[in-house]
Design an enzyme around this catalytic site. Structure first.
Site, PDB file in Angstrom:
ATOM      1  N   MET A 274       0.812  -1.216   0.000  1.00 47.89           N
ATOM      2  CA  MET A 274       0.000   0.000   0.000  1.00 47.89           C
ATOM      3  C   MET A 274       0.846   1.269   0.000  1.00 47.89           C
ATOM      4  O   MET A 274       0.286   2.368  -0.043  1.00 47.89           O
ATOM      5  CB  MET A 274      -0.907   0.015   1.239  1.00 47.89           C
ATOM      6  CG  MET A 274      -1.944  -1.085   1.262  1.00 47.89           C
ATOM      7  SD  MET A 274      -3.109  -0.973  -0.130  1.00 47.89           S
ATOM      8  CE  MET A 274      -3.869   0.614   0.190  1.00 47.89           C
ATOM      9  N   ARG A 275       2.171   1.135   0.032  1.00 50.87           N
ATOM     10  CA  ARG A 275       2.993   2.336   0.082  1.00 50.87           C
ATOM     11  C   ARG A 275       2.808   3.179  -1.171  1.00 50.87           C
ATOM     12  O   ARG A 275       2.818   4.421  -1.102  1.00 50.87           O
ATOM     13  CB  ARG A 275       4.463   1.967   0.272  1.00 50.87           C
ATOM     14  CG  ARG A 275       5.364   3.181   0.441  1.00 50.87           C
ATOM     15  CD  ARG A 275       6.809   2.810   0.738  1.00 50.87           C
ATOM     16  NE  ARG A 275       6.963   2.411   2.131  1.00 50.87           N
ATOM     17  CZ  ARG A 275       7.335   1.210   2.517  1.00 50.87           C
ATOM     18  NH1 ARG A 275       7.559   0.273   1.612  1.00 50.87           N
ATOM     19  NH2 ARG A 275       7.466   0.916   3.785  1.00 50.87           N
ATOM     20  N   ALA A 276       2.627   2.538  -2.319  1.00 50.24           N
ATOM     21  CA  ALA A 276       2.465   3.291  -3.562  1.00 50.24           C
ATOM     22  C   ALA A 276       1.219   4.167  -3.512  1.00 50.24           C
ATOM     23  O   ALA A 276       1.238   5.321  -3.980  1.00 50.24           O
ATOM     24  CB  ALA A 276       2.385   2.327  -4.750  1.00 50.24           C
TER      25      ALA A 276
END
Length: 682
Positions: A274-276
Site C-alpha cells: 500500500m505504500r504506492a
C-alpha cells in the site's frame, strides 16, 4: 564556502527538478531516487536545491537541530528550556559510499554506559541531516545494511542506536535524495519501494540545448558569484513559490473520487503493498499545492503515477522501469468521476504554466519503456525467418562446416536455481551466498576490538572484567570496566562473491532449442546472483577465440542484455575460454582480494580447433584448480548418447558438474549443491 550553481540555471531535466521541488514542498512524499547516466546534472541539482530550502529555527547549542517551537522531549542533549531559537540555512549532508554504520547513525560510548550509566553519544550523519537534505550519491553501491538503516530512519522520522540493551533515540526527518547509475547495479526491489519518487535522467540529444548547457557551465566556472547574481531574481521567486506551496499544502483537498483513481491505478499496475497508494496521494497533493490549487485533479494523479509507480513495478532486475501510458489513461478514465467535463474538446491548460523559466515548471513525463521485458517468441521468429542451423545434437567435427554465425536465440524462461556456494569462511563484502565473517549475523565468539568497538560481546566483557574488581577498588554494585576489558563480538553471516560465467557459444551448442535452454539457465543464475548481491562477469568462447563480453560488475541486467544478444556458431576453443577467465580472475584478485570467486562454466565439454584442444583445455582447467578457484560446470550435453565430457572437465577443475535439470531448485537431486573446493576429491 563555494557558491552553488543556481537551481534555476539548470537546462532541461524537468522531471528531475520537479521531483526535487515536490519533496521540498512536502518532505512526507518520501524522497526521490534519480536514475541516469553520468554527467546529467544529478549532483548539481541536489546541491542547488539546498539554497532554495527555507531557513530553519533551531535550539542554540543542540546538536540534533531541535525546533524551539516543539523540541524533541527525547533529545539526547536533554530537555530544552524555553529559549529563543536561532535561524540557519537548511543543511545538505552527503553520505559517502564507504561510510561506516557508526558514521551514519552515531556512536555510543559503551565503556561509559557500562561503568557510569551515562549515555555518551556522538551524533552521526542522520542527526546532521535532521530538517535538511540527506544526499546519497551512488546509493546502489552503498552496503545493504546501511541502506536499510537509512530508509528506516527516513520512514520513521527517528534514528535508533542500540548497543547491548543501551539505546539512544533522536529525531531524523530529512529530504532523502539518492542518485545512481543503473549500469553499476540495481537496488533491491524492497529498497526501491522505500523511495517515494523516481526520475530517469539522460543527456539531451538536442544540439541547441547542449550548447546552452556548456555556455552556462563555462560562465559559472569563470565567475561563480557573478553567474549566481544574474540568476538571483529567479532563485528568489522560486524560493518564495516553495514557501507559498508549503503554506497552501494543509488546505489542499484530496477528494474521494481522486482517491478512487489512485487506488484503481495502483491495482491496475499490480503494485505490491500500500505504500504506492500513500505516496501517490501525497505527491498529487503536493502537485496541487505547487500549482497553487486547493483541490487535486486527475492530471495531478496522472503525474503522480508517472513519478511514483515505475520503480515499484520491477519484479526482477531484467524488467525495465516504466508505465504503459495508454493503460494509465484508460484506468484514470474508467475510475474517474462521471460528472467531470467529459465533453470538453480542449485539453486542460497546465495549471502552473508548464515549463516556465522559473525552474519549477517541471511536469514533464519521464522517458518511459515497457515495464515488462518480452523476449522474442518462437524459435524461428514471428516474421517466419528460419536462420540456418545445425541439426540437434550434431557434433562439431573437423570436417563439418561450422563457421556460419547464427542469429541470437531467445532465452527460455528463468527458474529458481539451487544455491551454489564457495566453501570455507570468507571475509568479503556483505551478501547472501557463502559463509563469511561479517558485521551482521549470528554471534560465534569474541575477540579484542581492532579499532573502535562496534558490536559488544557483553558476556565476554563481563568475564574479562570480573577478576579485576577487587584490585580496582570496586565498592558498589556497579562493575568497574576498563577499555582493555571490552570484547568485540565475532559474527558469521553471508558474503557476496564474484560469479564469473564462462559460456560456450560454439557450434556444438548452437542447436536453437538447446541454446535457448542454456541461456535460460544462465539467466536464472544471473537472477540468483542479483538476489545474493554478487558481482558478475561474462566470458564467451566460440570460433577461434574467447572474449570478455562483460567485465565484472554489479549490474546483472547488463549481463542479461549481453547474454540475449550472444551469437553462436563456430568451433569450440574451450581452453581459450578458461584462460580468458583466468586472466579476469587474476585482475579481480588484485582489485578486490577479499571477494572470493565462483567460476561457472556452461558447456557440453567438447573442445575443438587448434592442435591438441582437449589437452590444452585440461591444462587450463588444472591452472584454475592450482590457484584454489571454486568452480561448477553446468553440463549442457543432450541426446541419448552422452560422452560425459563436462564431468571430466569438472574433475580437472576440482569442482562439481550439474546438468541443466539438476540446476533447478525443485529437482529431486536436492535443494543445495555445494561447490567442491579446489584440491578436494571430486
Amino acid at each position: 564556502m563555494s557558491t552553488p550553481y543556481p537551481f534555476t540555471a539548470i537546462v532541461g531535466q524537468d522531471d528531475l527538478r520537479l521531483g526535487l521541488l515536490l519533496n521540498a514542498v512536502s518532505p512526507a512524499v518520501g524522497g526521490v531516487l534519480v536514475r541516469g547516466e553520468k554527467g546529467t546534472a544529478k549532483s548539481t541539482a541536489v546541491r542547488a536545491l539546498a539554497a532554495l530550502m527555507p531557513e530553519v529555527a533551531v535550539v542554540p547549542g543542540c546538536r540534533f537541530s531541535c525546533d524551539p517551537a516543539s523540541p524533541d522531549p527525547a533529545c539526547p542533549d536533554g530537555q530544552h528550556a524555553e529559549a529563543a531559537g536561532v535561524s540557519r540555512a537548511a543543511r545538505t549532508v552527503e553520505l559517502p559510499v564507504g561510510a561506516s554504520e557508526d558514521r551514519l547513525v552515531g556512536a555510543l560510548d559503551i565503556e561509559r554506559a557500562l561503568s557510569e550509566g551515562v549515555k555518551a553519544f556522538e551524533p552521526g550523519l542522520l542527526a546532521d541531516a535532521h530538517r535538511g537534505i540527506l544526499y546519497v550519491d551512488e546509493v546502489n553501491l552503498l552496503h545493504d545494511h546501511l541502506v536499510d538503516l537509512l530508509l528506516d530512519a527516513a520512514a520513521m522520522g527517528a534514528s535508533y542506536v542500540e548497543r547491548e540493551g543501551v539505546s539512544v533515540r533522536h529525531a531524523a526527518r530529512f529530504l532523502l535524495v539518492g542518485t545512481m547509475n543503473p549500469e553499476e547495479g540495481e537496488l533491491r526491489p524492497q529498497l526501491l519501494d522505500r523511495f517515494g519518487l523516481t526520475v530517469e535522467v539522460a543527456a539531451s540529444r538536442d544540439t541547441d540545448e547542449r550548447v546552452e548547457v556548456v555556455r552556462r557551465r563555462l560562465a559559472y566556472d569563470d565567475d561563480p558569484e557573478g553567474f549566481a547574481a544574474r540568476w538571483a531574481e529567479e532563485e528568489s521567486a522560486l524560493r518564495q513559490r516553495i514557501a507559498d506551496a508549503r503554506a497552501l499544502l494543509p488546505r489542499v483537498v484530496l477528494g474521494d473520487g481522486v482517491l478512487r483513481q489512485i487506488a484503481a491505478t495502483c491495482a491496475a499496475f499490480e503494485v505490491d503493498g500500500m505504500r504506492a497508494d500513500i505516496v501517490m496521494a501525497r505527491t498529487a497533493t503536493a502537485l496541487a499545492a505547487w500549482a497553487g490549487r486547493e483541490e487535486v485533479t486527475a492530471d495531478d494523479v496522472r503525474q503522480a503515477a508517472l513519478l511514483a509507480l515505475p520503480h515499484r513495478r520491477r519484479r526482477n532486475p531484467f524488467d525495465a522501469p516504466g508505465l504503459d501510458e495508454d493503460k494509465l489513461d484508460q484506468t484514470l478514465d474508467e475510475a474517474g468521476p462521471q460528472d467531470d467535463h467529459d465533453d470538453d474538446d480542449q485539453p486542460d491548460p497546465d495549471p502552473d504554466g508548464g515549463g516556465n523559466d522559473d525552474g519549477g515548471g517541471g511536469g514533464g513525463v519521464p522517458p518511459q519503456a515497457d515495464g515488462d521485458r518480452t523476449p522474442p517468441q518462437g524459435q524461428g521468429g514471428e516474421d517466419g525467418d528460419t536462420p540456418s542451423q545445425a541439426p540437434e545434437g550434431t557434433p562439431d567435427a573437423p570436417g563439418r562446416s561450422t563457421g556460419a554465425e547464427q542469429q541470437p536465440v531467445a532465452s527460455a524462461e528463468p527458474f529458481r536455481t539451487k544455491m551454489l556456494s564457495v566453501p570455507g569462511l570468507g571475509e568479503g563484502a556483505a551478501g547472501r551466498r557463502s559463509r563469511a565473517r561479517t558485521e551482521h549475523g549470528r554471534t560465534t565468539g569474541a575477540r579484542r576490538p581492532q579499532g573502535s568497538l562496534t558490536k559488544l560481546h557483553l558476556a565476554a566483557t563481563v568475564q574479562a572484567a570480573a577478576p579485576h574488581q577487587r584490585a580496582r577498588g570496586r565498592a558498589g554494585r556497579g562493575l568497574v570496566v576498563r577499555r582493555d576489558d571490552l570484547r568485540q563480538a565475532t559474527r558469521e553471516g553471508r558474503e557476496g562473491n564474484l560469479v564469473l560465467f564462462v559460456v560456450d557459444a560454439s557450434g556444438s551448442m548452437a542447436a536453437r532449442q538447446r541454446m535457448s535452454a542454456v541461456k535460460g539457465a544462465v539467466l536464472s543464475l544471473l537472477l540468483d546472483a542479483y538476489q545474493r548481491r554478487d558481482k558478475v562477469g561474462l566470458v564467451t568462447f566460440r570460433g577461434k577465440e574467447a572474449e570478455v563480453a562483460l567485465p565484472p560488475t554489479s549490474s546483472v541486467d547488463a549481463a542479461a542484455a549481453r547474454l540475449e544478444s550472444l551469437p553462436t556458431g563456430g568451433r569450440t576453443p574451450l581452453a581459450a575460454g578458461l584462460l580468458k577467465a583466468h586472466d579476469v580472475l587474476r585482475v579481480e584478485r588484485l582489485r578486490d582480494p577479499s571477494r572470493r570467486p565462483l567460476l561457472v562454466v556452461v558447456t557440453d565439454g567438447r573442445a575443438t580447433g587448434g592442435p591438441e584442444p582437449v589437452a590444452l583445455a585440461g591444462r587450463a582447467a588444472r591452472l584454475h584448480r592450482s590457484e584454489g578457484a571454486a568452480s561448477v560446470v553446468v553440463d549442457c550435453e543432450s541426446g541419448y548418447v552422452r560422452l560425459g565430457l563436462a564431468g571430466e572437465l569438472a574433475r580437472e577443475l576440482g569442482g562439481t558438474a550439474v546438468t541443466l535439470d539438476e540446476l533447478r531448485a525443485d529437482s529431486i537431486a536436492g535443494l543445495v549443491k555445494d561447490v567442491t573446493a579446489a584440491g578436494r576429491a571430486a
